[in-house]
Structure formats: C-alpha cells, structure tokens
Design a protein around this motif. Sequence first.
Motif, PDB file in Angstrom:
ATOM      1  N   LEU A 273       8.263  37.397  79.945  1.00 49.36           N
ATOM      2  CA  LEU A 273       9.653  37.833  80.063  1.00 49.36           C
ATOM      3  C   LEU A 273      10.037  37.832  81.539  1.00 49.36           C
ATOM      4  N   PRO A 274      10.773  36.799  81.984  1.00 47.67           N
ATOM      5  CA  PRO A 274      11.254  36.787  83.362  1.00 47.67           C
ATOM      6  C   PRO A 274      12.437  37.747  83.505  1.00 47.67           C
ATOM      7  N   VAL A 275      12.446  38.504  84.591  1.00 41.34           N
ATOM      8  CA  VAL A 275      13.544  39.436  84.863  1.00 41.34           C
ATOM      9  C   VAL A 275      14.054  39.123  86.265  1.00 41.34           C
ATOM     10  N   GLY A 276      15.286  38.656  86.326  1.00 38.34           N
ATOM     11  CA  GLY A 276      15.854  38.229  87.599  1.00 38.34           C
ATOM     12  C   GLY A 276      17.079  39.018  87.992  1.00 38.34           C
ATOM     13  N   ALA A 277      18.065  38.294  88.502  1.00 34.71           N
ATOM     14  CA  ALA A 277      19.309  38.911  88.949  1.00 34.71           C
ATOM     15  C   ALA A 277      20.378  37.841  89.059  1.00 34.71           C
ATOM     16  N   MET A 278      21.621  38.306  89.155  1.00 40.33           N
ATOM     17  CA  MET A 278      22.776  37.433  89.380  1.00 40.33           C
ATOM     18  C   MET A 278      23.419  37.920  90.672  1.00 40.33           C
ATOM     19  N   GLU A 279      23.061  37.275  91.775  1.00 40.44           N
ATOM     20  CA  GLU A 279      23.501  37.728  93.094  1.00 40.44           C
ATOM     21  C   GLU A 279      23.479  36.576  94.078  1.00 40.44           C
ATOM     22  N   GLN A 280      24.030  36.838  95.228  1.00 38.40           N
ATOM     23  CA  GLN A 280      24.067  35.815  96.272  1.00 38.40           C
ATOM     24  C   GLN A 280      22.673  35.550  96.831  1.00 38.40           C
ATOM     25  N   HIS A 281      22.485  34.324  97.277  1.00 37.73           N
ATOM     26  CA  HIS A 281      21.279  33.940  98.014  1.00 37.73           C
ATOM     27  C   HIS A 281      21.682  33.044  99.161  1.00 37.73           C
ATOM     28  N   GLY A 282      22.633  33.540  99.932  1.00 40.87           N
ATOM     29  CA  GLY A 282      23.180  32.755 101.029  1.00 40.87           C
ATOM     30  C   GLY A 282      24.270  31.836 100.520  1.00 40.87           C
ATOM     31  N   PRO A 283      24.968  31.180 101.430  1.00 42.28           N
ATOM     32  CA  PRO A 283      26.101  30.332 101.036  1.00 42.28           C
ATOM     33  C   PRO A 283      25.700  29.006 100.398  1.00 42.28           C
ATOM     34  N   HIS A 284      24.415  28.704 100.363  1.00 39.94           N
ATOM     35  CA  HIS A 284      23.955  27.393  99.912  1.00 39.94           C
ATOM     36  C   HIS A 284      23.301  27.392  98.528  1.00 39.94           C
TER      37      HIS A 284
ATOM     38  N   LEU B 173       5.545  40.707  82.231  1.00 37.34           N
ATOM     39  CA  LEU B 173       6.857  40.914  82.856  1.00 37.34           C
ATOM     40  C   LEU B 173       6.810  40.194  84.193  1.00 37.34           C
ATOM     41  N   LEU B 174       7.600  39.160  84.333  1.00 38.42           N
ATOM     42  CA  LEU B 174       7.617  38.329  85.539  1.00 38.42           C
ATOM     43  C   LEU B 174       8.879  38.645  86.331  1.00 38.42           C
ATOM     44  N   ASN B 175       8.728  39.355  87.412  1.00 37.54           N
ATOM     45  CA  ASN B 175       9.860  39.749  88.238  1.00 37.54           C
ATOM     46  C   ASN B 175      10.217  38.649  89.225  1.00 37.54           C
ATOM     47  N   SER B 176      11.525  38.392  89.346  1.00 38.91           N
ATOM     48  CA  SER B 176      11.980  37.413  90.331  1.00 38.91           C
ATOM     49  C   SER B 176      13.145  37.958  91.164  1.00 38.91           C
ATOM     50  N   HIS B 177      13.201  39.281  91.304  1.00 42.58           N
ATOM     51  CA  HIS B 177      14.237  39.917  92.135  1.00 42.58           C
ATOM     52  C   HIS B 177      13.676  41.195  92.732  1.00 42.58           C
ATOM     53  N   GLY B 178      13.727  41.302  94.053  1.00 46.19           N
ATOM     54  CA  GLY B 178      13.165  42.447  94.750  1.00 46.19           C
ATOM     55  C   GLY B 178      13.712  43.785  94.293  1.00 46.19           C
ATOM     56  N   GLY B 179      14.990  43.843  93.926  1.00 44.48           N
ATOM     57  CA  GLY B 179      15.606  45.087  93.497  1.00 44.48           C
ATOM     58  C   GLY B 179      15.085  45.610  92.175  1.00 44.48           C
ATOM     59  N   ASN B 180      14.359  44.789  91.436  1.00 45.92           N
ATOM     60  CA  ASN B 180      13.812  45.195  90.135  1.00 45.92           C
ATOM     61  C   ASN B 180      12.393  45.750  90.231  1.00 45.92           C
ATOM     62  N   THR B 181      11.773  45.650  91.378  1.00 48.69           N
ATOM     63  CA  THR B 181      10.351  45.942  91.511  1.00 48.69           C
ATOM     64  C   THR B 181       9.961  47.320  90.983  1.00 48.69           C
ATOM     65  N   ASN B 182      10.524  48.369  91.531  1.00 49.56           N
ATOM     66  CA  ASN B 182      10.133  49.724  91.126  1.00 49.56           C
ATOM     67  C   ASN B 182      10.493  49.996  89.670  1.00 49.56           C
TER      68      ASN B 182
ATOM     69  N   LEU C 114       0.542  47.614  73.553  1.00 52.45           N
ATOM     70  CA  LEU C 114       0.801  46.343  74.230  1.00 52.45           C
ATOM     71  C   LEU C 114      -0.236  46.070  75.308  1.00 52.45           C
ATOM     72  N   GLN C 115      -0.546  44.822  75.475  1.00 53.35           N
ATOM     73  CA  GLN C 115      -1.304  44.355  76.631  1.00 53.35           C
ATOM     74  C   GLN C 115      -0.243  43.862  77.604  1.00 53.35           C
ATOM     75  N   LEU C 116       0.202  44.726  78.457  1.00 47.83           N
ATOM     76  CA  LEU C 116       1.381  44.475  79.288  1.00 47.83           C
ATOM     77  C   LEU C 116       0.987  44.418  80.748  1.00 47.83           C
ATOM     78  N   ILE C 117       1.351  43.309  81.407  1.00 43.85           N
ATOM     79  CA  ILE C 117       1.134  43.229  82.846  1.00 43.85           C
ATOM     80  C   ILE C 117       2.455  42.881  83.514  1.00 43.85           C
ATOM     81  N   TYR C 118       2.511  43.187  84.784  1.00 38.39           N
ATOM     82  CA  TYR C 118       3.715  42.976  85.574  1.00 38.39           C
ATOM     83  C   TYR C 118       3.317  42.354  86.911  1.00 38.39           C
ATOM     84  N   PHE C 119       4.117  41.421  87.386  1.00 39.48           N
ATOM     85  CA  PHE C 119       3.968  40.956  88.758  1.00 39.48           C
ATOM     86  C   PHE C 119       5.258  40.300  89.216  1.00 39.48           C
ATOM     87  N   SER C 120       5.401  40.224  90.523  1.00 37.04           N
ATOM     88  CA  SER C 120       6.496  39.487  91.157  1.00 37.04           C
ATOM     89  C   SER C 120       5.913  38.166  91.634  1.00 37.04           C
ATOM     90  N   TYR C 121       6.605  37.078  91.350  1.00 41.08           N
ATOM     91  CA  TYR C 121       6.027  35.762  91.631  1.00 41.08           C
ATOM     92  C   TYR C 121       5.675  35.577  93.103  1.00 41.08           C
TER      93      TYR C 121
END
Length: 161
Positions: free
Chosen positions: A30-41, A115-124, A139-146
Amino acid sequence: MPDQLQKYHFDAYTSPELKAIAPEEPVIILPVGAMEQHGPHLPIRTDAELGYKVGLEFAKHSSLTTLVLPSVWGGFSHHHMNFFGTISISQQALFLYVQDILNSLAVHGLKNIVLLNSHGGNTNLLKTVVDEVSQNQSLQLIYFSYWNLIKDHIDDIRESS
C-alpha cells in the motif's frame, strides 16, 4: 487474469481472481503519498506516483506473489498549503483511511502488508498506524519510506539540494 504488464496491480484482478490468489499469502503493498508541489518543474502527483512506481518495482523483483494497491494519493501536507494545488488530509482522516484499508485486507485474509511511504509528512502518522493496527489484527505489517533504502546513494545521484 491481468496481462504481464498488469499482473502486479491489485486493482487489475477480479474479486474471484483475488480470492484464488489469497491462499498463496501474497504480499500487498500500500503506497501512501501526497498531492503537493515538488518545485515548479514536477507535477503535484509526484509523491503518489513515486510510491506506486517503487511498489511495482518491488513487486516485479519479489520472489513472492506481490500485488500493489493504488496509491493513497492524499497525504498530510499542511506545510505545503502555501503552494497552489496542494491537497492536505488531516492526520485523523488519513489515519482512519489507511486503517480501514488495512482492516479490509485483514477481513479477506490478506495479512502480509507493506506500507510504503513516499511523503515525508506521513512518516510519524504511518508509524502510529502500524503500532495501532498491529495490536488489533493478526497482520504481518511492515512500514518503510522508500528514501531510507537509498539513503547511502542519494548524494551520488542528486544534482541539487
């Protein structure tokens, strides 16, 4: 049955096909990300898309049956609200949303979950989800940020700060 390009996509299967896979005890990402800016590009979907693509790469290289759920595209992004287009989800709402997804998987006997985190604000928040849900489910549940997997190589490939 999904074709070779779709075989890692959880949502490409029918309900009976998923039920038939369940006895293999698949790993569900389960990837968990965000909808936010990542610079103008970069597009605002960057975090959500990165998480999904990283999840697919893990699935492709896994020796286990591994399926990737669609990304949770909304994240806790209050610190980006000054950037137009950011959508921030409250910690309480995001916690409950992710918790409900995990509980739904558990009801169907899908217990090996990443749980695959791809946004720093979701870490905690996601660490708390793991702590809370693990107490109440089998559950056999693990978490990490890529980025933690590549932290030793980031400086070698980064072009700017």
